[in-house]
Write a protein that holds these residues in place. Structure first.
Motif, PDB file in Angstrom:
ATOM      1  N   MET A 296       0.839  -1.183   0.000  1.00 31.13           N
ATOM      2  CA  MET A 296       0.000   0.000   0.000  1.00 31.13           C
ATOM      3  C   MET A 296       0.885   1.248   0.000  1.00 31.13           C
ATOM      4  N   ALA A 297       0.554   2.211  -0.852  1.00 29.14           N
ATOM      5  CA  ALA A 297       1.345   3.439  -0.955  1.00 29.14           C
ATOM      6  C   ALA A 297       1.138   4.312   0.281  1.00 29.14           C
ATOM      7  N   ARG A 298       2.233   4.932   0.717  1.00 29.35           N
ATOM      8  CA  ARG A 298       2.148   5.860   1.850  1.00 29.35           C
ATOM      9  C   ARG A 298       1.548   7.178   1.411  1.00 29.35           C
ATOM     10  N   GLN A 299       0.720   7.737   2.258  1.00 33.64           N
ATOM     11  CA  GLN A 299       0.176   9.059   1.980  1.00 33.64           C
ATOM     12  C   GLN A 299       1.223  10.108   2.316  1.00 33.64           C
ATOM     13  N   ARG A 300       1.198  11.193   1.588  1.00 29.54           N
ATOM     14  CA  ARG A 300       2.129  12.287   1.873  1.00 29.54           C
ATOM     15  C   ARG A 300       1.806  12.884   3.234  1.00 29.54           C
ATOM     16  N   GLU A 301       2.854  13.179   3.970  1.00 31.59           N
ATOM     17  CA  GLU A 301       2.681  13.710   5.312  1.00 31.59           C
ATOM     18  C   GLU A 301       3.007  15.197   5.368  1.00 31.59           C
ATOM     19  N   PHE A 302       2.883  15.867   4.217  1.00 38.67           N
ATOM     20  CA  PHE A 302       3.138  17.308   4.182  1.00 38.67           C
ATOM     21  C   PHE A 302       2.192  17.938   3.177  1.00 38.67           C
ATOM     22  N   ASP A 303       2.025  19.236   3.308  1.00 39.11           N
ATOM     23  CA  ASP A 303       1.173  19.994   2.399  1.00 39.11           C
ATOM     24  C   ASP A 303       1.995  20.328   1.156  1.00 39.11           C
ATOM     25  N   GLU A 304       1.715  19.647   0.076  1.00 36.01           N
ATOM     26  CA  GLU A 304       2.506  19.806  -1.150  1.00 36.01           C
ATOM     27  C   GLU A 304       2.484  21.252  -1.656  1.00 36.01           C
ATOM     28  N   GLU A 305       1.333  21.895  -1.568  1.00 38.28           N
ATOM     29  CA  GLU A 305       1.217  23.277  -2.059  1.00 38.28           C
ATOM     30  C   GLU A 305       2.062  24.238  -1.230  1.00 38.28           C
ATOM     31  N   LYS A 306       2.059  24.072   0.084  1.00 38.34           N
ATOM     32  CA  LYS A 306       2.876  24.924   0.962  1.00 38.34           C
ATOM     33  C   LYS A 306       4.365  24.669   0.723  1.00 38.34           C
ATOM     34  N   ALA A 307       4.713  23.411   0.551  1.00 42.76           N
ATOM     35  CA  ALA A 307       6.113  23.066   0.295  1.00 42.76           C
ATOM     36  C   ALA A 307       6.579  23.668  -1.028  1.00 42.76           C
ATOM     37  N   LEU A 308       5.721  23.582  -2.042  1.00 42.36           N
ATOM     38  CA  LEU A 308       6.064  24.146  -3.345  1.00 42.36           C
ATOM     39  C   LEU A 308       6.196  25.668  -3.262  1.00 42.36           C
ATOM     40  N   GLU A 309       5.323  26.304  -2.515  1.00 46.03           N
ATOM     41  CA  GLU A 309       5.408  27.758  -2.306  1.00 46.03           C
ATOM     42  C   GLU A 309       6.733  28.124  -1.640  1.00 46.03           C
ATOM     43  N   ALA A 310       7.129  27.363  -0.639  1.00 48.88           N
ATOM     44  CA  ALA A 310       8.393  27.625   0.055  1.00 48.88           C
ATOM     45  C   ALA A 310       9.575  27.446  -0.897  1.00 48.88           C
ATOM     46  N   ALA A 311       9.528  26.390  -1.716  1.00 44.37           N
ATOM     47  CA  ALA A 311      10.604  26.157  -2.693  1.00 44.37           C
ATOM     48  C   ALA A 311      10.653  27.295  -3.708  1.00 44.37           C
ATOM     49  N   MET A 312       9.481  27.730  -4.161  1.00 41.27           N
ATOM     50  CA  MET A 312       9.431  28.822  -5.131  1.00 41.27           C
ATOM     51  C   MET A 312      10.083  30.078  -4.559  1.00 41.27           C
ATOM     52  N   GLN A 313       9.764  30.408  -3.328  1.00 36.94           N
ATOM     53  CA  GLN A 313      10.339  31.599  -2.704  1.00 36.94           C
ATOM     54  C   GLN A 313      11.861  31.485  -2.598  1.00 36.94           C
TER      55      GLN A 313
END
Length: 193
Positions: A1-18
């Motif tokens: 069974m695949a693990r669910q992501r344990e982080f907010d992908e959109e927030k993480a992407l926003e942080a990476a973008m900045q």
């Protein structure tokens, strides 16, 4: 069974973008990214592929947001000339308020990566063309209303305004005297005769 992501992908992407916006692609390390995004390397790899995949996702997020911002700004004024004046003057005002001055993430990426990577040449060119379409639609609105001179070629003027916008954004990274930039904007706006 695949693990669910344990982080907010959109927030993480926003942080990476900045972070990429602040430092650029080359100067941003994976350690910088994991710290800013609050996730581990395996999460970056499983979600975005690698640093380059993450950068591409961040750039696409930025260009989508930026295009929506430009469209909204130009549509929120019944006068086309006033819309462009406010748009260009607002860009200048914001850049002189910010410290440090990061400029435009897409233009920074174009300068840093496009000469060496065809993918980023295409991605940044796509954004330029999309902005050109937004500008052209706005100019055509001014032509239909009679606000703009009927002899204007909407497509060529839109492209010229995009080139002016890019040049303006790049030059402001060196913090020239404000009058230098203000005079350039006044001259750019004379194209909307």
């Amino acid at each position: 069974m695949a693990r669910q992501r344990e982080f907010d992908e959109e927030k993480a992407l926003e942080a990476a973008m900045q972070l990429f916006w602040e430092k650029g692609f080359e100067a941003t390390s994976l350690s910088d990214l994991t710290l800013r995004m609050g996730i581990q390397r395996p999460s970056i790899y499983s979600t975005f592929g690698d640093k380059k995949g993450l950068f591409e996702a961040a750039l696409r997020k930025y260009t989508g947001t930026h295009a929506a911002y430009v469209r909204s700004n130009l549509q929120n004024n019944s006068s086309v000339k006033e819309a462009f004046r406010a748009f260009f003057e607002n860009i200048v005002a914001k850049e002189y308020e910010k410290s440090p001055n990061w400029g435009c993430f897409c233009i920074n990426s174009m300068v840093e990566l496009s000469p060496h990577d065809e993918k980023y040449e295409i991605l940044t060119r796509e954004h330029q063309m999309y902005l050109s379409v937004i500008f052209q639609e706005t100019i055509e609105r001014g032509l239909r209303s009679g606000e703009l001179d009927s002899g204007i070629n909407a497509k060529r003027l839109a492209q010229t305004l995009v080139v002016s916008l890019i040049g303006l954004t790049v030059i402001m990274k060196s913090r020239p005297e404000r009058i230098f930039v203000d005079n350039a904007v006044k001259e750019i706006l004379t194209l909307l005769r």
